[in-house]
Design an enzyme around this catalytic site. Sequence first.
Site, short mmCIF file in Angstrom:
data_model
loop_
_atom_site.label_atom_id
_atom_site.label_comp_id
_atom_site.label_asym_id
_atom_site.label_seq_id
_atom_site.Cartn_x
_atom_site.Cartn_y
_atom_site.Cartn_z
N ASP A 169 -58.14 -13.30 17.22
CA ASP A 169 -56.78 -13.09 16.97
C ASP A 169 -56.99 -12.15 18.06
O ASP A 169 -57.72 -11.10 18.48
CB ASP A 169 -57.23 -12.66 15.76
N TYR B 92 -54.37 -9.21 20.43
CA TYR B 92 -53.95 -8.00 20.10
C TYR B 92 -52.65 -7.55 21.32
O TYR B 92 -52.55 -6.68 22.46
CB TYR B 92 -54.87 -6.95 20.57
N HIS C 274 -46.66 -3.59 19.73
CA HIS C 274 -47.57 -2.85 18.89
C HIS C 274 -48.89 -2.55 18.73
O HIS C 274 -49.35 -1.09 17.90
CB HIS C 274 -48.43 -4.42 18.11
N ARG D 33 -53.92 8.32 17.17
CA ARG D 33 -54.15 8.69 19.06
C ARG D 33 -52.68 9.56 18.82
O ARG D 33 -52.48 8.48 20.39
CB ARG D 33 -55.78 8.04 19.63
N GLU E 269 -49.60 -9.58 8.72
CA GLU E 269 -49.36 -9.01 10.87
C GLU E 269 -48.34 -10.74 10.81
O GLU E 269 -48.77 -12.10 10.47
CB GLU E 269 -50.05 -9.40 10.95
N GLU F 117 -47.28 -12.91 13.45
CA GLU F 117 -48.41 -14.36 15.01
C GLU F 117 -47.61 -14.81 14.35
O GLU F 117 -47.16 -15.54 14.37
CB GLU F 117 -49.41 -13.60 14.65
N ASP G 299 -51.41 -12.55 9.54
CA ASP G 299 -52.33 -12.56 9.63
C ASP G 299 -53.14 -11.43 8.36
O ASP G 299 -52.14 -10.32 8.68
CB ASP G 299 -53.05 -11.93 11.04
N ARG H 33 -55.49 -2.29 5.31
CA ARG H 33 -55.01 -0.99 5.39
C ARG H 33 -56.40 -0.44 5.51
O ARG H 33 -57.23 0.41 6.10
CB ARG H 33 -53.89 -0.87 5.86
N GLN I 257 -59.43 -1.84 6.37
CA GLN I 257 -59.61 -1.61 8.01
C GLN I 257 -60.01 -0.72 8.44
O GLN I 257 -60.82 0.04 8.84
CB GLN I 257 -58.09 -1.90 7.92
N TYR J 165 -63.74 -0.72 10.05
CA TYR J 165 -63.91 -0.81 12.16
C TYR J 165 -64.26 -0.04 13.01
O TYR J 165 -64.68 -0.85 14.07
CB TYR J 165 -61.59 -0.48 12.24
N LYS K 82 -59.69 -8.30 7.62
CA LYS K 82 -58.71 -9.34 7.54
C LYS K 82 -59.08 -11.04 7.31
O LYS K 82 -58.17 -11.97 8.14
CB LYS K 82 -58.53 -9.25 8.99
N THR L 2 -55.84 -15.82 5.83
CA THR L 2 -54.67 -16.09 6.87
C THR L 2 -53.44 -16.84 7.07
O THR L 2 -54.35 -18.38 6.91
CB THR L 2 -55.50 -16.09 8.44
N THR M 257 -50.38 -9.37 16.29
CA THR M 257 -48.82 -8.55 15.38
C THR M 257 -47.61 -9.08 16.54
O THR M 257 -48.13 -8.23 17.79
CB THR M 257 -49.07 -7.29 14.72
N GLU N 126 -46.65 -0.69 10.91
CA GLU N 126 -45.59 0.11 11.68
C GLU N 126 -43.91 -0.14 11.34
O GLU N 126 -43.77 1.16 11.28
CB GLU N 126 -45.48 -1.09 13.28
MN MN Z 1 -54.34 -9.74 13.82
#
Ligand code: MN
Length: 438
Positions: free
Chosen positions: A139, A141, A146, A155, A211, A213, A245, A249, A252, A256, A265, A269, A372, A386
């Site tokens: 997968d 990104y 996104h 951040r 997600e 995708e 996906d 959260r 995650q 992560y 994740k 799927t 995503t 999001e």
């Molecule tokens: Mn994904």
Amino acid sequence: MTMLDASHDPMVTSWVPSAQAAGTDFPIQNLPLGVFETADGRVGIGVAIGDQVVDLRVAREAALLGSLPAAIAGALEATTLNAVIALGRPALSAVRQAVQGMLRADTEAGRAAPRVPGLLHPMASLRLRLPVEVGDYTDFYASVDHATNVGSMFRPDNPLLPNYRHVPIGYHGRASSIVPTGTPVHRPMGQVSAKPEGPPTFAPTARLDYELEVGAVIGAGNLLGTPIPLAEAEAHLAGLVLVNDWSARDVQAWEYQPLGPFLAKNFATTISPWLVTLDALAPYRVPARARTADEPAPLPYLTDGRDQTQGGFAITLEVWIRTARMREAGTPAERLSRGSFAQMYWTLGQMLTHHASGGCNLRPGDLIASGTVSGPEQSSRGCLLELTWRGAEPVTFSNGETRAFLADGDEVILRGWCEAPGRVRIGFGDCRGTVVGA
Ligand code: MN
């Protein structure tokens, strides 16, 4: 890349009436491949046409496929697409030509085919299985919108990490839990922690998300130690599917760092049932996303002229939701977002070439998902993280229900289709799954 040919001619029609129905995903210009199971348990390879599925075994036995080479015809006897896609793009083009010839209203095969018993199955009568057995799943990104949105939640003063515009970011996913459309998705248990420093508890995820995708299925593979130049990347792509996906959260957020996504994740799927070939997608190719003046050019191994001018796909992508209350009230699903796959920062060719650049071998049936798909507008954000800005701004439906994240009983439906001036609209078929309580 594929040239346009007679198989894309918008004037061609089929003797299957529903292939001409307004809004169908499966006109005769599409002809995606999939794997079906009949009510009495027979499994076979089929082609979607309107609201019907062509049984390729019956077609072959009735000599409707013309003179397909034996290797291709034999591969179509299997119960996954792996063998036929392993033969490469020319084999899929030959299948497309043969099937279109049989389904056209104005050919000899097309005049004989309607009298062949069992050639068509109503799609609604079938269980659609995974089109391929996925050996490895990666997968990426690849949506900069996104990545910027998610980055800015964590951040705010440094949303996009310095590597993003140079290297296609991805992680190795889990193939065993890839499921066909319609498979229930169980809310996973997992380690969650209210505070970044812990301590965690083990609980059902409270932040279940989808997600949106696009997935690329590898056709012909490459040998270990043999990278794939970008100019040759698309020769290794059989076609595309939609991918959900599913993501937890809260799990995650706790797990992560430092190695990336793991159990958040790998519990499910979902992929759509029909492999839409690169041939079918040829009329909807668009340039790769242009780099702005302050964005770096990709490194030479990720730069190719044709990839720049035609490496994108104009696929409109939508997410719909139908809650348990909507289902009970008999009201339809509601749309959560609409975006376009044309806005991705990296092309599928760049992702594939980067993946193999260190010598990694890709195999027929491997799945490379895009990450995503989000665009710059709020209405094009491809996940609830999001859309609701980490749950802070829940979405409200017309029945008054709200969602920060998914509730038990929610059905999530991904849809994708392509349109271009003077061309027939083609689509992917639904990618759907309903959340079941832990
Ligand atoms: Mn994904």
